[in-house]
Design a protein around this motif. Sequence first.
Motif, PDB file in Angstrom:
ATOM      1  N   ARG A  21     -13.588   2.956   8.672  1.00  0.00           N
ATOM      2  CA  ARG A  21     -12.412   2.514   7.920  1.00  0.00           C
ATOM      3  C   ARG A  21     -11.446   3.676   7.711  1.00  0.00           C
ATOM      4  O   ARG A  21     -10.226   3.528   7.898  1.00  0.00           O
ATOM      5  CB  ARG A  21     -12.842   1.906   6.578  1.00  0.00           C
ATOM      6  N   TRP A  25      -7.370   4.296   9.174  1.00  0.00           N
ATOM      7  CA  TRP A  25      -6.220   4.648   8.330  1.00  0.00           C
ATOM      8  C   TRP A  25      -5.602   5.963   8.801  1.00  0.00           C
ATOM      9  O   TRP A  25      -4.382   6.108   8.831  1.00  0.00           O
ATOM     10  CB  TRP A  25      -6.662   4.742   6.876  1.00  0.00           C
ATOM     11  N   TRP A  47      -1.843  -1.197   5.166  1.00  0.00           N
ATOM     12  CA  TRP A  47      -3.274  -1.100   5.461  1.00  0.00           C
ATOM     13  C   TRP A  47      -4.085  -0.973   4.176  1.00  0.00           C
ATOM     14  O   TRP A  47      -5.081  -1.680   3.977  1.00  0.00           O
ATOM     15  CB  TRP A  47      -3.532   0.101   6.371  1.00  0.00           C
ATOM     16  N   LEU A  48      -3.648  -0.089   3.285  1.00  0.00           N
ATOM     17  CA  LEU A  48      -4.393   0.126   2.043  1.00  0.00           C
ATOM     18  C   LEU A  48      -4.285  -1.086   1.128  1.00  0.00           C
ATOM     19  O   LEU A  48      -5.285  -1.500   0.517  1.00  0.00           O
ATOM     20  CB  LEU A  48      -3.879   1.376   1.326  1.00  0.00           C
ATOM     21  N   ASP A  51      -6.663  -3.673   2.244  1.00  0.00           N
ATOM     22  CA  ASP A  51      -8.049  -3.306   1.965  1.00  0.00           C
ATOM     23  C   ASP A  51      -8.378  -3.547   0.493  1.00  0.00           C
ATOM     24  O   ASP A  51      -9.438  -4.090   0.155  1.00  0.00           O
ATOM     25  CB  ASP A  51      -8.287  -1.843   2.339  1.00  0.00           C
ATOM     26  N   LEU A  52      -7.488  -3.162  -0.397  1.00  0.00           N
ATOM     27  CA  LEU A  52      -7.724  -3.362  -1.825  1.00  0.00           C
ATOM     28  C   LEU A  52      -7.730  -4.848  -2.174  1.00  0.00           C
ATOM     29  O   LEU A  52      -8.502  -5.296  -3.025  1.00  0.00           O
ATOM     30  CB  LEU A  52      -6.658  -2.619  -2.636  1.00  0.00           C
ATOM     31  N   TYR A  88      -0.571   8.291   0.391  1.00  0.00           N
ATOM     32  CA  TYR A  88      -0.944   7.949   1.759  1.00  0.00           C
ATOM     33  C   TYR A  88      -0.115   8.699   2.789  1.00  0.00           C
ATOM     34  O   TYR A  88      -0.398   8.642   3.988  1.00  0.00           O
ATOM     35  CB  TYR A  88      -0.821   6.434   1.992  1.00  0.00           C
ATOM     36  N   LYS A 127      -5.784  11.082   2.424  1.00  0.00           N
ATOM     37  CA  LYS A 127      -6.403   9.800   2.754  1.00  0.00           C
ATOM     38  C   LYS A 127      -7.913   9.839   2.571  1.00  0.00           C
ATOM     39  O   LYS A 127      -8.510   8.895   2.025  1.00  0.00           O
ATOM     40  CB  LYS A 127      -6.041   9.392   4.179  1.00  0.00           C
ATOM     41  N   MET A 131      -9.986   7.519  -0.147  1.00  0.00           N
ATOM     42  CA  MET A 131     -11.021   6.582   0.284  1.00  0.00           C
ATOM     43  C   MET A 131     -12.377   6.852  -0.351  1.00  0.00           C
ATOM     44  O   MET A 131     -13.219   5.946  -0.385  1.00  0.00           O
ATOM     45  CB  MET A 131     -11.122   6.583   1.809  1.00  0.00           C
ATOM     46  N   VAL A 134     -12.002   4.456  -3.171  1.00  0.00           N
ATOM     47  CA  VAL A 134     -11.998   3.062  -2.717  1.00  0.00           C
ATOM     48  C   VAL A 134     -13.398   2.634  -2.282  1.00  0.00           C
ATOM     49  O   VAL A 134     -13.840   1.510  -2.571  1.00  0.00           O
ATOM     50  CB  VAL A 134     -10.980   2.864  -1.586  1.00  0.00           C
TER      51      VAL A 134
END
Length: 463
Positions: A21, A25, A47-48, A51-52, A88, A127, A131, A134
């Motif tokens: 993942r 990104w 993208w983020l 994902d969230l 990001y 990033k 992550m 995340v």
Amino acid sequence: MSKLPAILSRLDADLDASLARLSSWLEIPSISTDSAYAADSRRAAEWLAKDLESLGFTAGLRETPGHPIVLAHRPKPGAPHVLFYGHYDVQPVDPLELWDTKPFEPVIKEIEPGRKVIVARGACDDKGQVMTFVEALRATIAETGDLPIGVTVMVEGEEESGSVNLPAFVRENAEELKADFALVCDTGMWDRHTPAITASLRGMVYQEVTITCADRDLHSGLFGGAAANPVHVLAKIVAALHDETGRITLPGFYDGIEEPTNQQKADWADLNLTEDEFLGQIGLKHSVGETGRMLIEQIQSRPTCDVNGIWGGYTGEGTKTVIAGKASAKVSFRLVGKQDPETIAAAFQAFVRERLPADVSAKFVAHGASPAVAVPVESPALRKAQAALTEEWGRKAVTIGSGGSIPVVGDFKRLLGIDTLLVGFGLDDDRVHSPNEKYDLSSFHKGQRSWARILQALATEGA
């Protein structure tokens, strides 16, 4: 029964998937300073957000005059609520020829026996760091169906270009961003094996001064010895900013500074930061900071004054025998504690004016001012995070100060009234902003586990 062991086990089992993942990104070249990459920056934000959203957050993009901000919410009524910040966007990759691999094609390398890293622009800054948080959210939700606290995630796309639109966004959305405290993962560890919480950031006052003497450059053969030389005047002034012990000589400069506690001093002394270790890497041997202060104090918890540039007269190739009409310097002050930026700026200007000879004038340009910020040492959130990090890494997590300034932390304090915990897993050799940027897999993996522990710890009552 605590579900933390199951969450940690899931993070262990899911490491390869989490690296995949992250790699997807990192492949997006979200360079905020170059308009040619504007579409890529938006793609990285999308993208983020996606994902969230897959984790049950209400997530989307919020427009700014520049790149969009990713904003996502997952509230939990009755529980503490945190605001997580990251970015990001990434730095440009120049010079491209110094990269060993393509900067937006992530690769895993073993740089020494048993030490693997992921190499790509943005791998560490920021990033990979984002992550870690995340992935901790993902594993916690997968194992428990929920988060132990409420979380708002705000990830901007202009940190590398000055965060010019962020303060206005925070101000205009203060009610929506309301939280008990903020979390930032854009800092580093003390070393590869010792976690750290950055509990204070120095503030900044930046002034430019121009000294004017004659109304033009003069022939030194005709006017030398009679006409005031602004380079000489300015050199004397900047030299007088420090005394022989390294202390800064502005009247009242040290007002508002509190001494660290004995425990803080003991913890810093245990880190055993030496001149050879710290200054040796840049070809120096001897510290020039305040006499009687540990090196670690000099670079993280004491105020500083530095001349960042000085110029005047002829500086080209060969000779030109002139006495300059003007000379200029840029001077920055790093502030700590409750030092007041406006007071320091005024004191500097008065200091200069008091040392001007007859026929000499000074003009000033202000290039910004911000106060220092610090998390109180007795903060329950700080103590909980420190204990969680210590448990994960098997070494006492140290609380340190940063010699630099991170403006968003000041914005959170000033505009939202909340303190910030800066917990990061970057290392000094991560080559941030340089070719071959990397992030240790141990930082990425144990960073995830650390955040999982912190999330659980912050949900508990009491100190």
